[in-house]
Design a protein around this motif. Structure first.
Motif, PDB file in Angstrom:
ATOM      1  N   GLY A  62       0.796  -1.222   0.000  1.00 28.86           N
ATOM      2  CA  GLY A  62       0.000   0.000   0.000  1.00 28.86           C
ATOM      3  C   GLY A  62       0.825   1.266   0.000  1.00 28.86           C
ATOM      4  N   ALA A  63       0.159   2.348  -0.371  1.00 24.05           N
ATOM      5  CA  ALA A  63       0.811   3.650  -0.468  1.00 24.05           C
ATOM      6  C   ALA A  63       1.259   4.160   0.898  1.00 24.05           C
ATOM      7  CB  ALA A  63      -0.118   4.660  -1.138  1.00 24.05           C
ATOM      8  N   SER A  64       0.476   3.901   1.930  1.00 18.79           N
ATOM      9  CA  SER A  64       0.832   4.381   3.274  1.00 18.79           C
ATOM     10  C   SER A  64       2.141   3.746   3.748  1.00 18.79           C
ATOM     11  CB  SER A  64      -0.303   4.059   4.244  1.00 18.79           C
ATOM     12  OG  SER A  64       0.012   4.506   5.524  1.00 18.79           O
ATOM     13  N   TRP A  65       2.275   2.424   3.603  1.00 24.74           N
ATOM     14  CA  TRP A  65       3.498   1.730   3.999  1.00 24.74           C
ATOM     15  C   TRP A  65       4.684   2.221   3.172  1.00 24.74           C
ATOM     16  CZ3 TRP A  65       7.473  -1.116   2.115  1.00 24.74           C
ATOM     17  CH2 TRP A  65       8.218  -1.851   3.034  1.00 24.74           C
ATOM     18  N   THR A  66       4.477   2.338   1.863  1.00 28.60           N
ATOM     19  CA  THR A  66       5.551   2.762   0.968  1.00 28.60           C
ATOM     20  C   THR A  66       5.982   4.188   1.295  1.00 28.60           C
ATOM     21  OG1 THR A  66       4.660   1.297  -0.731  1.00 28.60           O
ATOM     22  CG2 THR A  66       6.216   2.969  -1.464  1.00 28.60           C
ATOM     23  N   HIS A  76      10.016   7.968   3.944  1.00 30.25           N
ATOM     24  CA  HIS A  76      10.355   8.920   4.995  1.00 30.25           C
ATOM     25  C   HIS A  76      11.442   8.361   5.914  1.00 30.25           C
ATOM     26  CE1 HIS A  76       7.675  12.273   4.279  1.00 30.25           C
ATOM     27  NE2 HIS A  76       6.715  11.411   3.982  1.00 30.25           N
ATOM     28  N   GLN A  77      11.385   7.081   6.208  1.00 31.41           N
ATOM     29  CA  GLN A  77      12.397   6.479   7.074  1.00 31.41           C
ATOM     30  C   GLN A  77      13.759   6.409   6.386  1.00 31.41           C
ATOM     31  OE1 GLN A  77      10.730   2.761   8.457  1.00 31.41           O
ATOM     32  NE2 GLN A  77       9.128   3.796   9.616  1.00 31.41           N
ATOM     33  N   MET A  78      13.743   6.220   5.077  1.00 30.59           N
ATOM     34  CA  MET A  78      15.006   6.232   4.324  1.00 30.59           C
ATOM     35  C   MET A  78      15.602   7.634   4.320  1.00 30.59           C
ATOM     36  SD  MET A  78      14.026   3.791   1.070  1.00 30.59           S
ATOM     37  CE  MET A  78      15.125   4.638  -0.013  1.00 30.59           C
ATOM     38  N   GLY A  79      14.762   8.635   4.305  1.00 28.40           N
ATOM     39  CA  GLY A  79      15.209  10.017   4.314  1.00 28.40           C
ATOM     40  C   GLY A  79      15.336  10.589   2.909  1.00 28.40           C
ATOM     41  N   GLU A  80      15.282  11.919   2.844  1.00 24.64           N
ATOM     42  CA  GLU A  80      15.301  12.604   1.562  1.00 24.64           C
ATOM     43  C   GLU A  80      16.591  12.354   0.786  1.00 24.64           C
ATOM     44  OE1 GLU A  80      14.480  16.713   2.360  1.00 24.64           O
ATOM     45  OE2 GLU A  80      12.426  16.291   2.942  1.00 24.64           O
ATOM     46  N   GLU A  81      17.721  12.400   1.466  1.00 31.42           N
ATOM     47  CA  GLU A  81      19.006  12.243   0.759  1.00 31.42           C
ATOM     48  C   GLU A  81      19.149  10.858   0.134  1.00 31.42           C
ATOM     49  OE1 GLU A  81      21.246  14.582  -0.069  1.00 31.42           O
ATOM     50  OE2 GLU A  81      19.775  15.949   0.815  1.00 31.42           O
ATOM     51  N   MET A  82      18.793   9.823   0.881  1.00 29.76           N
ATOM     52  CA  MET A  82      18.881   8.465   0.344  1.00 29.76           C
ATOM     53  C   MET A  82      17.905   8.286  -0.812  1.00 29.76           C
ATOM     54  SD  MET A  82      19.904   5.108   1.435  1.00 29.76           S
ATOM     55  CE  MET A  82      19.414   3.489   0.957  1.00 29.76           C
ATOM     56  N   CYS A  83      16.688   8.805  -0.660  1.00 33.68           N
ATOM     57  CA  CYS A  83      15.700   8.701  -1.739  1.00 33.68           C
ATOM     58  C   CYS A  83      16.181   9.444  -2.981  1.00 33.68           C
ATOM     59  CB  CYS A  83      14.347   9.237  -1.284  1.00 33.68           C
ATOM     60  SG  CYS A  83      13.481   8.101  -0.179  1.00 33.68           S
ATOM     61  N   LYS A  84      16.780  10.619  -2.799  1.00 34.88           N
ATOM     62  CA  LYS A  84      17.316  11.368  -3.936  1.00 34.88           C
ATOM     63  C   LYS A  84      18.359  10.529  -4.666  1.00 34.88           C
ATOM     64  CE  LYS A  84      18.802  15.530  -3.112  1.00 34.88           C
ATOM     65  NZ  LYS A  84      19.230  16.778  -2.458  1.00 34.88           N
ATOM     66  N   PHE A  96       2.279   0.680 -10.995  1.00 31.02           N
ATOM     67  CA  PHE A  96       1.689   1.340  -9.835  1.00 31.02           C
ATOM     68  C   PHE A  96       0.307   1.877 -10.163  1.00 31.02           C
ATOM     69  CE2 PHE A  96       5.784   2.744  -7.430  1.00 31.02           C
ATOM     70  CZ  PHE A  96       5.927   1.482  -6.905  1.00 31.02           C
ATOM     71  N   GLY A  97       0.129   2.414 -11.360  1.00 34.55           N
ATOM     72  CA  GLY A  97      -1.133   3.040 -11.735  1.00 34.55           C
ATOM     73  C   GLY A  97      -1.237   4.435 -11.145  1.00 34.55           C
ATOM     74  N   PHE A  98      -2.131   5.234 -11.706  1.00 36.91           N
ATOM     75  CA  PHE A  98      -2.205   6.630 -11.281  1.00 36.91           C
ATOM     76  C   PHE A  98      -2.766   6.779  -9.873  1.00 36.91           C
ATOM     77  CE2 PHE A  98      -6.223   6.034 -13.551  1.00 36.91           C
ATOM     78  CZ  PHE A  98      -7.137   6.550 -12.656  1.00 36.91           C
ATOM     79  N   ARG A  99      -3.677   5.902  -9.447  1.00 41.36           N
ATOM     80  CA  ARG A  99      -4.252   6.035  -8.098  1.00 41.36           C
ATOM     81  C   ARG A  99      -3.205   5.793  -7.015  1.00 41.36           C
ATOM     82  NH1 ARG A  99      -8.983   4.006 -10.578  1.00 41.36           N
ATOM     83  NH2 ARG A  99     -10.668   5.525 -10.390  1.00 41.36           N
ATOM     84  N   PHE A 100      -2.472   4.686  -7.136  1.00 42.01           N
ATOM     85  CA  PHE A 100      -1.433   4.374  -6.159  1.00 42.01           C
ATOM     86  C   PHE A 100      -0.367   5.466  -6.170  1.00 42.01           C
ATOM     87  CE2 PHE A 100       2.651   2.664  -4.898  1.00 42.01           C
ATOM     88  CZ  PHE A 100       2.356   1.967  -3.741  1.00 42.01           C
ATOM     89  N   THR A 101       0.053   5.890  -7.376  1.00 33.99           N
ATOM     90  CA  THR A 101       1.086   6.914  -7.494  1.00 33.99           C
ATOM     91  C   THR A 101       0.624   8.215  -6.853  1.00 33.99           C
ATOM     92  OG1 THR A 101       1.890   5.894  -9.529  1.00 33.99           O
ATOM     93  CG2 THR A 101       2.571   8.158  -9.112  1.00 33.99           C
ATOM     94  N   ALA A 102      -0.617   8.618  -7.111  1.00 33.40           N
ATOM     95  CA  ALA A 102      -1.154   9.848  -6.524  1.00 33.40           C
ATOM     96  C   ALA A 102      -1.210   9.744  -5.003  1.00 33.40           C
ATOM     97  CB  ALA A 102      -2.544  10.147  -7.085  1.00 33.40           C
ATOM     98  N   GLU A 103      -1.702   8.623  -4.488  1.00 35.36           N
ATOM     99  CA  GLU A 103      -1.760   8.437  -3.034  1.00 35.36           C
ATOM    100  C   GLU A 103      -0.378   8.511  -2.421  1.00 35.36           C
ATOM    101  OE1 GLU A 103      -3.851   4.926  -1.710  1.00 35.36           O
ATOM    102  OE2 GLU A 103      -5.392   5.220  -3.239  1.00 35.36           O
ATOM    103  N   LEU A 104       0.586   7.857  -3.057  1.00 35.58           N
ATOM    104  CA  LEU A 104       1.953   7.854  -2.538  1.00 35.58           C
ATOM    105  C   LEU A 104       2.542   9.259  -2.532  1.00 35.58           C
ATOM    106  CD1 LEU A 104       4.509   6.416  -1.562  1.00 35.58           C
ATOM    107  CD2 LEU A 104       5.067   5.964  -3.965  1.00 35.58           C
ATOM    108  N   LEU A 105       2.409   9.976  -3.639  1.00 36.95           N
ATOM    109  CA  LEU A 105       2.965  11.322  -3.717  1.00 36.95           C
ATOM    110  C   LEU A 105       2.306  12.251  -2.702  1.00 36.95           C
ATOM    111  CD1 LEU A 105       3.371  11.766  -7.585  1.00 36.95           C
ATOM    112  CD2 LEU A 105       5.128  11.150  -5.914  1.00 36.95           C
ATOM    113  N   LEU A 106       0.995  12.126  -2.523  1.00 37.48           N
ATOM    114  CA  LEU A 106       0.298  12.947  -1.527  1.00 37.48           C
ATOM    115  C   LEU A 106       0.801  12.661  -0.117  1.00 37.48           C
ATOM    116  CD1 LEU A 106      -3.338  12.837  -2.914  1.00 37.48           C
ATOM    117  CD2 LEU A 106      -1.920  14.891  -2.646  1.00 37.48           C
ATOM    118  N   MET A 107       1.023  11.389   0.183  1.00 31.64           N
ATOM    119  CA  MET A 107       1.506  11.023   1.508  1.00 31.64           C
ATOM    120  C   MET A 107       2.945  11.470   1.728  1.00 31.64           C
ATOM    121  SD  MET A 107      -0.127   7.285   2.071  1.00 31.64           S
ATOM    122  CE  MET A 107      -1.875   7.032   1.997  1.00 31.64           C
TER     123      MET A 107
END
Length: 115
Positions: free
Chosen positions: A8-12, A17-25, A45-56
């Motif tokens: 799910g988007a919430s877990w992802t 966030h736990q990885m941190g911005e620098e690691m994600c970058k 992922f599809g647009f719904r999952f992607t949108a939920e993830l980006l919003l979170m």
């Protein structure tokens, strides 16, 4: 990729966030080198999952991810995903989120993106 969809988007989002911005970058910068993988990833992922993830993740975190990919990669990504995907993604994210994301990316990035 399917694992993230099942979790799910919430877990992802929490994982990002736990990885941190620098690691994600760093991760997204490396993923940007394999553009075709990114297209396939977002299609799965599809647009719904992607949108939920980006919003979170929130706009400021997404700015780091998009910046790491670069305007050329993001532009190609949305071109290959197609107008229906992009429009549904933006619609689900909402105009204020998209505006905050574009403002965070800055004028030069946006100009390159829209060319």
């Amino acid at each position: 990729c399917q694992v993230f969809c099942l979790l799910g988007a919430s877990w992802t989002s929490r994982m990002h966030h736990q990885m941190g911005e620098e690691m994600c970058k760093e991760v997204y910068n490396k993923l940007g080198a394999d553009y075709h993988f990114l297209v396939e990833l977002f299609q799965r992922f599809g647009f719904r999952f992607t949108a939920e993830l980006l919003l979170m993740l929130q706009a400021h975190f997404c700015v780091h991810i998009f910046s790491a990919l670069g305007a050329d990669v993001v532009s190609l990504l949305f071109r290959d995903l197609g107008v229906p995907f992009a429009s549904q993604l933006f619609l689900h994210m909402g105009d204020s989120f998209v505006a905050a994301l574009l403002a965070g990316l800055g004028a030069d990035f946006c100009a390159d993106l829209f060319r």
